[in-house]
Write an enzyme that holds these catalytic residues in place. Structure first.
Site, PDB file in Angstrom:
ATOM      1  N   ARG A   1      73.301  28.979  36.530  1.00 37.67           N
ATOM      2  CA  ARG A   1      73.508  30.204  35.639  1.00 37.67           C
ATOM      3  C   ARG A   1      73.696  31.322  36.665  1.00 37.67           C
ATOM      4  NH1 ARG A   1      69.583  27.608  31.962  1.00 37.67           N
ATOM      5  NH2 ARG A   1      70.233  27.554  29.742  1.00 37.67           N
TER       6      ARG A   1
ATOM      7  N   VAL B   1      68.186  12.432   8.821  1.00 32.67           N
ATOM      8  CA  VAL B   1      69.439  13.066   8.495  1.00 32.67           C
ATOM      9  C   VAL B   1      70.552  12.146   8.986  1.00 32.67           C
ATOM     10  CG1 VAL B   1      70.980  14.969   9.143  1.00 32.67           C
ATOM     11  CG2 VAL B   1      68.719  15.337   8.676  1.00 32.67           C
TER      12      VAL B   1
ATOM     13  N   ASP C   1      60.232  19.284  33.693  1.00 32.85           N
ATOM     14  CA  ASP C   1      60.882  18.544  32.492  1.00 32.85           C
ATOM     15  C   ASP C   1      61.686  17.400  32.861  1.00 32.85           C
ATOM     16  OD1 ASP C   1      59.916  20.652  30.866  1.00 32.85           O
ATOM     17  OD2 ASP C   1      61.843  20.908  29.968  1.00 32.85           O
TER      18      ASP C   1
ATOM     19  N   HIS D   1      31.051  40.611  19.701  1.00 31.09           N
ATOM     20  CA  HIS D   1      31.134  40.503  18.271  1.00 31.09           C
ATOM     21  C   HIS D   1      31.864  42.073  17.810  1.00 31.09           C
ATOM     22  CE1 HIS D   1      29.936  40.074  13.991  1.00 31.09           C
ATOM     23  NE2 HIS D   1      29.399  41.388  14.037  1.00 31.09           N
TER      24      HIS D   1
END
Length: 467
Positions: free
Chosen positions: A35, A238, A314, A446
């Site tokens: 890229r 589909v 990945d 809190h």
């Protein structure tokens, strides 16, 4: 011909982080990126731009429906999609330019072009003009990420039939949006366009959304999305998408077979998953082995079947998450520098950035049952949390799963406002082998949403205070 200690192919989260860590550890490093900009899918057409649109669409929804309950009277908000898209692009530009700056700061050479491994130690780079050059390195890292998984018989044109990339670039809000796939990407982008005015239908092959996520969370989340106007067709596939006039006709049928029917759409988003990106890398010729799902095979130290060639992110086994790739990049850089890099795959949080958010870390109830692990459950709902009530964000709950004998926390699942931020205290606890009692005895400020995490931990022993 240039010589480096390390060349990383791909500058996404895994690649650029690996390169930076390696450079910090003294290795002469280069990255090869096809890229024009760095950051990979995540920064350019994935995680970052989708979060920009998620946030913007949430603000639009809040202004139109949430302000009045808080005593804020405004006229009905008007959508300026062009400006919203400009915001998204500004966010992308800031992030990718930031990565470019970091590479330069760490004296990493950024080589633009498509990388192809010729052999161990040699990478050929083809520039945009077609010219070729060769880069030599002691070690090569494949960090090329993943690509959109195609739906057989359906051609993506990124205009009407879109992938996640095209769904981030729509020029107008579709009247009817059909999302093929009830996973993270489909639900996030479906929720963006749903908030902006689309009629959204999610078609999912499985009998539940969010695949492997805890079933309790999945069912609750589906009910919430249905309340927001999202229609679901589960256990449905589909089988075709055809152009009819200006619109689309989507053919669906039961996953197990049965009569087909059609539904109309203006835009169809195909989001059935992602596949490792290994095309054109020359892996087969170089002798780099792939597994049956097209992922690069690696050992426990990210080494491929060829000495000197490694892979992370990945393209290898494991969840396709940017932060998983980053941690692998750091671990590998440390290993190549003689240190002991490590990634704990049992403690990798996952987040769905919808509204409300869904976050989890560790095991689901179904995984624990399947493994025969004896466990106890603690659950606390946000409608019993003071801060959540003050903000009108009472949807959802925290669920803590702990070992029945040792009390060690094995999994935490949160559905609610800010779940993606709250999940990290569970991740830190689990990284150090903490128990639900450890978490329950830790003082929480809190009023905060995070008190629900403490209460859920206490609930594993039946000791929640506010329920």
């Amino acid at each position: 011909m240039s010589q480096y200690d390390l060349v990383v192919i791909g500058s996404g989260p895994g690649g650029y982080v690996c390169a930076i860590k390696a450079a910090q550890l003294g290795l002469k490093t280069a990255v090869i990126e096809k890229r024009k900009t760095h950051g990979g899918t995540c920064l350019n057409v994935g995680c970052i731009p989708s979060k920009a649109l998620l946030h913007a669409s949430e603000m639009f929804e809040e202004a139109g429906h949430g302000f009045e309950q808080l005593g804020i009277k405004v006229s009905k908000p008007k959508l300026d999609l062009e400006t919203m898209m400009k915001h998204k692009q500004d966010v992308i530009d800031a992030n990718v330019n930031g990565v470019g700056f970091l590479l330069k700061k760490n004296k990493i050479e950024a080589i633009h072009g498509t990388g192809k491994i010729l052999s161990a130690g040699k990478v050929e780079v083809t520039a945009e003009d077609g010219s070729k050059s060769t880069v030599e390195a002691k070690n090569i890292v494949i960090a090329t990420g993943s690509d959109v998984m195609p739906l057989p018989g359906v051609e993506i044109d990124e205009k009407q039939i879109v992938s996640s990339t095209g769904a981030l670039e729509l020029e107008k809000v579709p009247g009817k949006l059909v999302v093929v796939g009830g996973g993270v990407i489909g639900l996030e982008l479906g929720s963006v366009w749903g908030r902006l005015g689309s009629e959204v239908t999610v078609v999912e092959f499985m009998d539940k959304i969010l695949g492997p996520m805890d079933a309790d969370v999945s069912k609750t989340f589906q009910r919430m999305l249905k309340k927001q106007g999202v229609d679901f067709k589960l256990s449905t596939k589909v089988t075709g998408v055809e152009k009819k006039g200006k619109g689309l006709e989507v053919t669906i049928e039961p996953a197990k077979g049965g009569d087909a029917q059609t539904i109309e759409a203006d835009v169809v988003l195909v989001a059935i998953g992602r596949k490792p990106y290994t095309e054109g890398l020359g892996l087969e010729e170089a002798g780099v082995a792939l597994d049956e799902r097209g992922r690069v095979k690696t050992d426990g130290h990210y080494k491929t079947s060829v000495d000197g060639i490694y892979a992370i992110g990945d393209v290898i086994v494991g969840p396709m998450l940017a932060h998983k790739a980053e941690d692998e990049g750091v671990a590998l850089a440390e290993m190549l520098s003689g240190q002991a890099g490590h990634v704990n795959y049992d403690v990798i949080p996952g987040v769905v950035y919808t509204q409300p958010e869904v976050a989890s870390v560790g095991k689901s109830e179904e995984e624990l049952k399947s493994a025969g692990v004896s466990y106890k459950t603690g659950k606390f709902t946000f409608n019993a949390n003071g801060r959540a009530r003050a903000m009108n964000k009472t949807d959802g709950f925290v669920k803590v799963l702990a070992d029945a004998e040792t009390d060690r926390v094995l999994g935490v699942h949160i559905i609610g406002f800010g779940a993606g931020e709250m999940i990290h205290e569970a991740a830190v606890l689990m990284e150090f082998g903490g128990s639900s009692e450890d978490l329950g005895r830790t003082c929480h400020a809190h009023p905060t949403m995070s008190e629900a995490v403490k209460e859920a931990a206490m609930a594993t022993a039946g000791k929640a205070i506010h329920s």
